[in-house]
Motif scaffolding. Sequence first.
Motif, PDB file in Angstrom:
ATOM      1  N   ASP A 187       0.824  -1.209   0.000  1.00  0.00           N
ATOM      2  CA  ASP A 187       0.000   0.000   0.000  1.00  0.00           C
ATOM      3  C   ASP A 187       0.861   1.264   0.000  1.00  0.00           C
ATOM      4  N   LYS A 188       2.159   1.103  -0.225  1.00  0.00           N
ATOM      5  CA  LYS A 188       3.036   2.272  -0.232  1.00  0.00           C
ATOM      6  C   LYS A 188       3.246   2.783  -1.656  1.00  0.00           C
ATOM      7  N   THR A 189       3.653   4.034  -1.747  1.00  0.00           N
ATOM      8  CA  THR A 189       3.999   4.621  -3.044  1.00  0.00           C
ATOM      9  C   THR A 189       5.450   5.071  -3.013  1.00  0.00           C
ATOM     10  N   ILE A 190       6.090   5.017  -4.167  1.00  0.00           N
ATOM     11  CA  ILE A 190       7.505   5.368  -4.288  1.00  0.00           C
ATOM     12  C   ILE A 190       7.637   6.500  -5.298  1.00  0.00           C
ATOM     13  N   GLN A 191       8.330   7.546  -4.903  1.00  0.00           N
ATOM     14  CA  GLN A 191       8.548   8.667  -5.822  1.00  0.00           C
ATOM     15  C   GLN A 191       9.688   8.303  -6.772  1.00  0.00           C
ATOM     16  N   VAL A 192       9.459   8.459  -8.045  1.00  0.00           N
ATOM     17  CA  VAL A 192      10.473   8.114  -9.038  1.00  0.00           C
ATOM     18  C   VAL A 192      10.514   9.193 -10.111  1.00  0.00           C
ATOM     19  N   GLU A 193      11.713   9.525 -10.539  1.00  0.00           N
ATOM     20  CA  GLU A 193      11.874  10.523 -11.595  1.00  0.00           C
ATOM     21  C   GLU A 193      12.353   9.852 -12.868  1.00  0.00           C
ATOM     22  N   ILE A 194      11.705  10.146 -13.965  1.00  0.00           N
ATOM     23  CA  ILE A 194      12.125   9.684 -15.280  1.00  0.00           C
ATOM     24  C   ILE A 194      12.723  10.889 -15.997  1.00  0.00           C
ATOM     25  N   PRO A 195      14.048  10.908 -16.171  1.00  0.00           N
ATOM     26  CA  PRO A 195      14.691  12.073 -16.792  1.00  0.00           C
ATOM     27  C   PRO A 195      14.304  12.223 -18.256  1.00  0.00           C
ATOM     28  N   ILE A 196      14.392  13.440 -18.748  1.00  0.00           N
ATOM     29  CA  ILE A 196      14.139  13.713 -20.156  1.00  0.00           C
ATOM     30  C   ILE A 196      15.160  12.961 -21.003  1.00  0.00           C
ATOM     31  N   GLY A 197      14.697  12.340 -22.075  1.00  0.00           N
ATOM     32  CA  GLY A 197      15.596  11.621 -22.970  1.00  0.00           C
ATOM     33  C   GLY A 197      15.820  10.169 -22.594  1.00  0.00           C
ATOM     34  N   SER A 198      15.165   9.688 -21.535  1.00  0.00           N
ATOM     35  CA  SER A 198      15.355   8.304 -21.107  1.00  0.00           C
ATOM     36  C   SER A 198      14.716   7.336 -22.105  1.00  0.00           C
ATOM     37  N   ASP A 199      15.477   6.281 -22.472  1.00  0.00           N
ATOM     38  CA  ASP A 199      14.924   5.249 -23.349  1.00  0.00           C
ATOM     39  C   ASP A 199      14.423   4.088 -22.498  1.00  0.00           C
ATOM     40  N   GLY A 200      13.967   3.021 -23.163  1.00  0.00           N
ATOM     41  CA  GLY A 200      13.427   1.876 -22.438  1.00  0.00           C
ATOM     42  C   GLY A 200      14.417   1.253 -21.483  1.00  0.00           C
ATOM     43  N   THR A 201      15.693   1.230 -21.889  1.00  0.00           N
ATOM     44  CA  THR A 201      16.739   0.659 -21.037  1.00  0.00           C
ATOM     45  C   THR A 201      16.901   1.461 -19.756  1.00  0.00           C
ATOM     46  N   ALA A 202      16.992   2.778 -19.914  1.00  0.00           N
ATOM     47  CA  ALA A 202      17.186   3.642 -18.750  1.00  0.00           C
ATOM     48  C   ALA A 202      15.970   3.595 -17.822  1.00  0.00           C
ATOM     49  N   ILE A 203      14.762   3.632 -18.408  1.00  0.00           N
ATOM     50  CA  ILE A 203      13.544   3.602 -17.588  1.00  0.00           C
ATOM     51  C   ILE A 203      13.442   2.275 -16.842  1.00  0.00           C
ATOM     52  N   GLY A 204      13.745   1.178 -17.543  1.00  0.00           N
ATOM     53  CA  GLY A 204      13.709  -0.135 -16.902  1.00  0.00           C
ATOM     54  C   GLY A 204      14.674  -0.216 -15.728  1.00  0.00           C
ATOM     55  N   SER A 205      15.872   0.327 -15.904  1.00  0.00           N
ATOM     56  CA  SER A 205      16.875   0.312 -14.832  1.00  0.00           C
ATOM     57  C   SER A 205      16.404   1.118 -13.627  1.00  0.00           C
ATOM     58  N   ILE A 206      15.819   2.290 -13.895  1.00  0.00           N
ATOM     59  CA  ILE A 206      15.330   3.147 -12.814  1.00  0.00           C
ATOM     60  C   ILE A 206      14.221   2.443 -12.036  1.00  0.00           C
ATOM     61  N   LEU A 207      13.258   1.857 -12.761  1.00  0.00           N
ATOM     62  CA  LEU A 207      12.124   1.191 -12.111  1.00  0.00           C
ATOM     63  C   LEU A 207      12.568  -0.030 -11.312  1.00  0.00           C
ATOM     64  N   GLU A 208      13.535  -0.778 -11.861  1.00  0.00           N
ATOM     65  CA  GLU A 208      14.035  -1.949 -11.138  1.00  0.00           C
ATOM     66  C   GLU A 208      14.786  -1.521  -9.880  1.00  0.00           C
ATOM     67  N   GLU A 209      15.609  -0.480 -10.005  1.00  0.00           N
ATOM     68  CA  GLU A 209      16.374   0.008  -8.853  1.00  0.00           C
ATOM     69  C   GLU A 209      15.446   0.510  -7.743  1.00  0.00           C
ATOM     70  N   LYS A 210      14.318   1.082  -8.131  1.00  0.00           N
ATOM     71  CA  LYS A 210      13.361   1.584  -7.148  1.00  0.00           C
ATOM     72  C   LYS A 210      12.471   0.475  -6.579  1.00  0.00           C
ATOM     73  N   GLY A 211      12.612  -0.737  -7.089  1.00  0.00           N
ATOM     74  CA  GLY A 211      11.803  -1.846  -6.592  1.00  0.00           C
ATOM     75  C   GLY A 211      10.382  -1.857  -7.107  1.00  0.00           C
ATOM     76  N   LEU A 212      10.169  -1.260  -8.286  1.00  0.00           N
ATOM     77  CA  LEU A 212       8.825  -1.173  -8.852  1.00  0.00           C
ATOM     78  C   LEU A 212       8.553  -2.250  -9.894  1.00  0.00           C
ATOM     79  N   ILE A 213       9.595  -2.815 -10.475  1.00  0.00           N
ATOM     80  CA  ILE A 213       9.464  -3.943 -11.394  1.00  0.00           C
ATOM     81  C   ILE A 213      10.523  -4.975 -11.038  1.00  0.00           C
ATOM     82  N   LYS A 214      10.359  -6.177 -11.555  1.00  0.00           N
ATOM     83  CA  LYS A 214      11.270  -7.263 -11.192  1.00  0.00           C
ATOM     84  C   LYS A 214      12.509  -7.325 -12.077  1.00  0.00           C
ATOM     85  N   ASN A 215      12.361  -6.908 -13.328  1.00  0.00           N
ATOM     86  CA  ASN A 215      13.479  -7.060 -14.261  1.00  0.00           C
ATOM     87  C   ASN A 215      13.459  -5.938 -15.295  1.00  0.00           C
ATOM     88  N   GLY A 216      14.472  -5.062 -15.238  1.00  0.00           N
ATOM     89  CA  GLY A 216      14.536  -3.930 -16.154  1.00  0.00           C
ATOM     90  C   GLY A 216      14.745  -4.334 -17.593  1.00  0.00           C
TER      91      GLY A 216
END
Length: 375
Positions: free
Chosen positions: A58-87
């Motif tokens: 039931d918690k929320t995590i603040q995450v920033e997606i920088p301008i110019g981020s591609d799928g690789t960068a977004i996947g890495s950010i989300l995985e590092e934040k614990g929001l997805i299992k595999n970037g």
Amino acid sequence: MTEDQSNNLLNEKARQAGVVRRIVLIILGICILAAAGIGLGGFLYIHSTLKPVDAKSDKTIQVEIPIGSDGTAIGSILEEKGLIKNGTIFRYYVSVKNVEGLQAGEYRLSPSMNVDEIISALKKGKVMKEAEITFTIPEGTWMQDITKTIAGVTAFEEKAVNKKLHDKKYIKELIDKYSILEPVVLEDEVRHPLEGYLFPARYDYYEEKPKLASIIEKMIERMQSHMVEFSDQLQDKDYTVHEVLTLASIVEREARQAKDRPIIAGVLFNRLEKGMRLEVDPTVAYAIGEHRYMTSFDDLETESPYNTYRYKGLPPGPIASPGLDSIRAVLNPDENNYIYFYARPNGEVIYNEEYANHKKTQEKYRSEWEEAKDE
């Protein structure tokens, strides 16, 4: 051979052929079952990675997606934040689904969201608020210029920014926190510990007065998230991350056009393999500590471990912040036999295998630099 013997021989061959067919069918069946098992296992694994990390969260995590981020960068950010299992799976998923329109910004996402729900949120692109501080670091920027940029848009004085970037205790904390940073950055010969590790890009900070550490670390995080893309290639290389970034920074400062980056990277590797000095002008300017339009013969005598005209091998560390294209060029250099290259003011780069031809090129075009300087 009698008729009975002939019949027996034919029967034996037929029996052997039948046995072989059965063996082949058994082996084929085993292969099919194994392939099916692997395929099923892969399907189940991928399917599980698309589910929520924690469906009951039931918690929320603040995450920033920088301008110019591609799928690789977004996947890495989300995985590092614990929001997805595999970037990596995320990157392939958005690619296969041909997902477009993922927006930069700051979001509040939950581990209870599945991948499709996260993608939907990112496509809406609702930024929490306008950025309070924005600045851009161009590719190939020196640390001293990054320091000035940060000081110019924040309340921090240049002296304070510089002190933080050279604080050994703080650098050691960063080494423990970020895998791309190695203890070598603290060696005495390295002029700026974080030179080359602050990714060149646009940065948006939403706090009115962000901490200096958060500004610095966001830039390192961006570099680390991009380096994930090259993890497999880095494992295949005999060079460390520090050495790759050092070479990439030289390529960044030497190449004005994208097409020349992998070729110049190939030339640098050729020189290293032959035990030659790199002899590249940008390292001389860095050794002097001043940007140079032209390198003089007196400049080449500058005493510094960064002066690749005086010392063999790589300089102690990066000489600027390299961009992705230059990093890719070092990890995927052009295979050529060139040892020399000469850049003209118009951006053309002339390559040679023999020094005599390189000397002729220098003599032919050197006056262009003099003329361009006077214009």
